[in-house]
Design a protein around this motif. Structure first.
Motif, mmCIF file in Angstrom:
data_model
loop_
_atom_site.group_PDB
_atom_site.id
_atom_site.type_symbol
_atom_site.label_atom_id
_atom_site.label_comp_id
_atom_site.label_asym_id
_atom_site.label_seq_id
_atom_site.Cartn_x
_atom_site.Cartn_y
_atom_site.Cartn_z
ATOM 1 N N VAL A 74 -6.635 5.903 -2.172
ATOM 2 C CA VAL A 74 -6.656 5.018 -3.341
ATOM 3 C C VAL A 74 -7.876 4.102 -3.276
ATOM 4 O O VAL A 74 -8.320 3.710 -2.199
ATOM 5 N N LYS A 75 -8.432 3.797 -4.440
ATOM 6 C CA LYS A 75 -9.618 2.949 -4.505
ATOM 7 C C LYS A 75 -9.244 1.466 -4.395
ATOM 8 O O LYS A 75 -8.125 1.063 -4.715
ATOM 9 N N LEU A 76 -10.213 0.672 -3.964
ATOM 10 C CA LEU A 76 -10.003 -0.756 -3.751
ATOM 11 C C LEU A 76 -9.505 -1.451 -5.005
ATOM 12 O O LEU A 76 -8.622 -2.314 -4.945
ATOM 13 N N GLU A 77 -10.038 -1.103 -6.167
ATOM 14 C CA GLU A 77 -9.643 -1.763 -7.420
ATOM 15 C C GLU A 77 -8.158 -1.559 -7.707
ATOM 16 O O GLU A 77 -7.497 -2.455 -8.247
ATOM 17 N N ALA A 78 -7.625 -0.412 -7.352
ATOM 18 C CA ALA A 78 -6.199 -0.159 -7.561
ATOM 19 C C ALA A 78 -5.350 -1.026 -6.634
ATOM 20 O O ALA A 78 -4.294 -1.539 -7.028
ATOM 21 N N ILE A 79 -5.836 -1.196 -5.406
ATOM 22 C CA ILE A 79 -5.122 -2.059 -4.453
ATOM 23 C C ILE A 79 -5.105 -3.495 -4.957
ATOM 24 O O ILE A 79 -4.065 -4.172 -4.936
ATOM 25 N N LYS A 80 -6.245 -3.968 -5.439
ATOM 26 C CA LYS A 80 -6.338 -5.330 -5.969
ATOM 27 C C LYS A 80 -5.404 -5.537 -7.158
ATOM 28 O O LYS A 80 -4.902 -6.637 -7.380
ATOM 29 N N PHE A 83 0.829 -1.213 0.000
ATOM 30 C CA PHE A 83 0.000 0.000 0.000
ATOM 31 C C PHE A 83 0.862 1.261 0.000
ATOM 32 O O PHE A 83 0.439 2.314 -0.494
ATOM 33 N N SER A 84 2.072 1.151 0.528
ATOM 34 C CA SER A 84 2.924 2.332 0.668
ATOM 35 C C SER A 84 3.398 2.911 -0.662
ATOM 36 O O SER A 84 3.953 4.014 -0.694
ATOM 37 N N ILE A 85 3.182 2.195 -1.781
ATOM 38 C CA ILE A 85 3.582 2.752 -3.087
ATOM 39 C C ILE A 85 2.609 3.833 -3.557
ATOM 40 O O ILE A 85 2.942 4.636 -4.425
ATOM 41 N N PHE A 86 1.409 3.840 -2.988
ATOM 42 C CA PHE A 86 0.412 4.832 -3.391
ATOM 43 C C PHE A 86 0.651 6.148 -2.667
ATOM 44 O O PHE A 86 1.069 6.162 -1.511
ATOM 45 N N ASN A 87 0.331 7.224 -3.336
ATOM 46 C CA ASN A 87 0.531 8.550 -2.768
ATOM 47 C C ASN A 87 -0.823 9.175 -2.441
ATOM 48 O O ASN A 87 -1.384 9.928 -3.226
ATOM 49 N N GLY A 88 -1.357 8.843 -1.274
ATOM 50 C CA GLY A 88 -2.656 9.383 -0.878
ATOM 51 C C GLY A 88 -3.771 8.351 -0.948
ATOM 52 O O GLY A 88 -3.539 7.151 -0.985
ATOM 53 N N ILE A 135 8.674 -3.316 -9.214
ATOM 54 C CA ILE A 135 7.650 -4.232 -9.747
ATOM 55 C C ILE A 135 6.257 -3.718 -9.414
ATOM 56 O O ILE A 135 5.363 -3.691 -10.264
ATOM 57 N N LEU A 136 6.059 -3.291 -8.167
ATOM 58 C CA LEU A 136 4.741 -2.821 -7.731
ATOM 59 C C LEU A 136 4.369 -1.498 -8.390
ATOM 60 O O LEU A 136 3.212 -1.290 -8.766
ATOM 61 N N HIS A 137 5.341 -0.613 -8.529
ATOM 62 C CA HIS A 137 5.059 0.657 -9.222
ATOM 63 C C HIS A 137 4.689 0.394 -10.685
ATOM 64 O O HIS A 137 3.829 1.091 -11.247
ATOM 65 N N LYS A 138 5.314 -0.598 -11.294
ATOM 66 C CA LYS A 138 4.989 -0.944 -12.683
ATOM 67 C C LYS A 138 3.542 -1.451 -12.785
ATOM 68 O O LYS A 138 2.805 -1.078 -13.700
ATOM 69 N N ARG A 139 3.140 -2.281 -11.834
ATOM 70 C CA ARG A 139 1.752 -2.780 -11.825
ATOM 71 C C ARG A 139 0.779 -1.618 -11.672
ATOM 72 O O ARG A 139 -0.248 -1.551 -12.347
ATOM 73 N N ALA A 140 1.094 -0.709 -10.741
ATOM 74 C CA ALA A 140 0.220 0.452 -10.513
ATOM 75 C C ALA A 140 0.173 1.336 -11.751
ATOM 76 O O ALA A 140 -0.905 1.811 -12.147
ATOM 77 N N PHE A 141 1.327 1.549 -12.363
ATOM 78 C CA PHE A 141 1.402 2.362 -13.580
ATOM 79 C C PHE A 141 0.513 1.778 -14.671
ATOM 80 O O PHE A 141 -0.272 2.501 -15.317
ATOM 81 N N GLU A 142 0.602 0.463 -14.882
ATOM 82 C CA GLU A 142 -0.193 -0.191 -15.926
ATOM 83 C C GLU A 142 -1.683 -0.123 -15.609
ATOM 84 O O GLU A 142 -2.515 0.048 -16.514
ATOM 85 N N VAL A 161 -2.438 -4.447 -7.592
ATOM 86 C CA VAL A 161 -1.020 -4.614 -7.246
ATOM 87 C C VAL A 161 -0.776 -5.643 -6.146
ATOM 88 O O VAL A 161 0.355 -6.111 -5.971
ATOM 89 N N PHE A 162 -1.823 -6.005 -5.414
ATOM 90 C CA PHE A 162 -1.660 -6.917 -4.269
ATOM 91 C C PHE A 162 -2.099 -8.326 -4.634
ATOM 92 O O PHE A 162 -3.203 -8.542 -5.129
ATOM 93 N N ASN A 163 -1.237 -9.298 -4.368
ATOM 94 C CA ASN A 163 -1.565 -10.701 -4.611
ATOM 95 C C ASN A 163 -2.160 -11.311 -3.343
ATOM 96 O O ASN A 163 -1.432 -11.738 -2.448
ATOM 97 N N GLY A 164 -3.463 -11.337 -3.266
ATOM 98 C CA GLY A 164 -4.122 -11.889 -2.082
ATOM 99 C C GLY A 164 -5.527 -11.348 -1.950
ATOM 100 O O GLY A 164 -6.011 -10.609 -2.807
#
Length: 217
Positions: free
Chosen positions: A136-142, A129-134, A189-196, A144-147
């Motif tokens: 963030v919606k649940l779909e964005a968390i899903k 979660f710490s890669i996000f700046n402020g 890796i996580l920033h790349k997932r968020a970027f995409e 990048v997060f495996n689980g």
């Protein structure tokens, strides 16, 4: 335009360090901590807790060492479900003064992060979660997060480490984000997932906030 037309404008900057900008002198106005109101704040949190609360005597003792800092109080009240007040105090007793506020909060955060009751999934989502700046919606968390993000978010919410800000959005205290990000290993890796993910949300009409988010990642 602003330089020529807004003669008496004031800009307020909230920061931990005084910024250095050529030809600009800043007037430092320290933000006071809760001080005397710290105990009152802690009592409210203590009443609102979903699990067992602590005695008023221990609460006052704890707040005295935490110097009224809101984040430290919130984390400490989660810790007392697992360790004694004296153990917490022994861990932070040498930290005094405003210059050591961040280290005080960091130590308390690491205590709760390393608790046996904090699962690996919770640790993983906390750092992810710490890669996000402020906010963030649940779909964005899903994305990048495996689980099972929802169930883990609920547990982190109970620990007051992540807050649900509206129906499907979450946010994290800036210091918690900073401490969590220090523990994150696979940042690129996580920033790349968020970027995409955010890139996939682009539409023909310009969305400035979305573009800023894409640029951030």
């Amino acid at each position: 335009y602003a330089y020529n037309h807004i003669e008496f404008a004031r800009i307020v900057i909230l920061c931990k360090q005084i910024p250095e900008i050529a030809s600009i002198t800043f007037k430092l106005i320290p933000l006071d901590v809760f001080e005397d109101k710290g105990v009152e704040y802690a009592r409210k949190l203590n009443i609102d807790k979903s699990t067992g609360s602590i005695s008023d005597e221990d609460l006052i003792k704890l707040c005295d060492y935490l110097q009224g800092h809101p984040l430290a109080i919130k984390i400490a009240l989660q810790l007392v479900e697992h360790v004694s007040v004296n153990e917490i105090i022994n861990h932070i007793s040498e930290l005094k003064g405003l210059s050591e506020v961040d280290e005080l909060n960091r130590r308390l955060f690491l205590q709760i992060y390393e608790l046996p009751s904090t699962s690996n999934e919770e640790r993983n989502l906390l750092t992810t979660f710490s890669i996000f700046n402020g906010k963030v919606k649940l779909e964005a968390i899903k994305a990048v997060f495996n689980g099972n993000a929802i169930s883990v978010l609920i547990q982190l919410g109970k620990k007051m480490l992540i807050t649900k800000s509206d129906i499907d959005s979450y946010e994290m205290h800036p210091l918690i984000r900073e401490f969590s990000n220090e523990l994150l290993e696979n940042k690129n890796i996580l920033h790349k997932r968020a970027f995409e993910y955010f890139l996939s949300l682009r539409k023909p009409d310009l969305d400035v906030l979305l573009e800023e988010t894409i640029f951030f990642h």
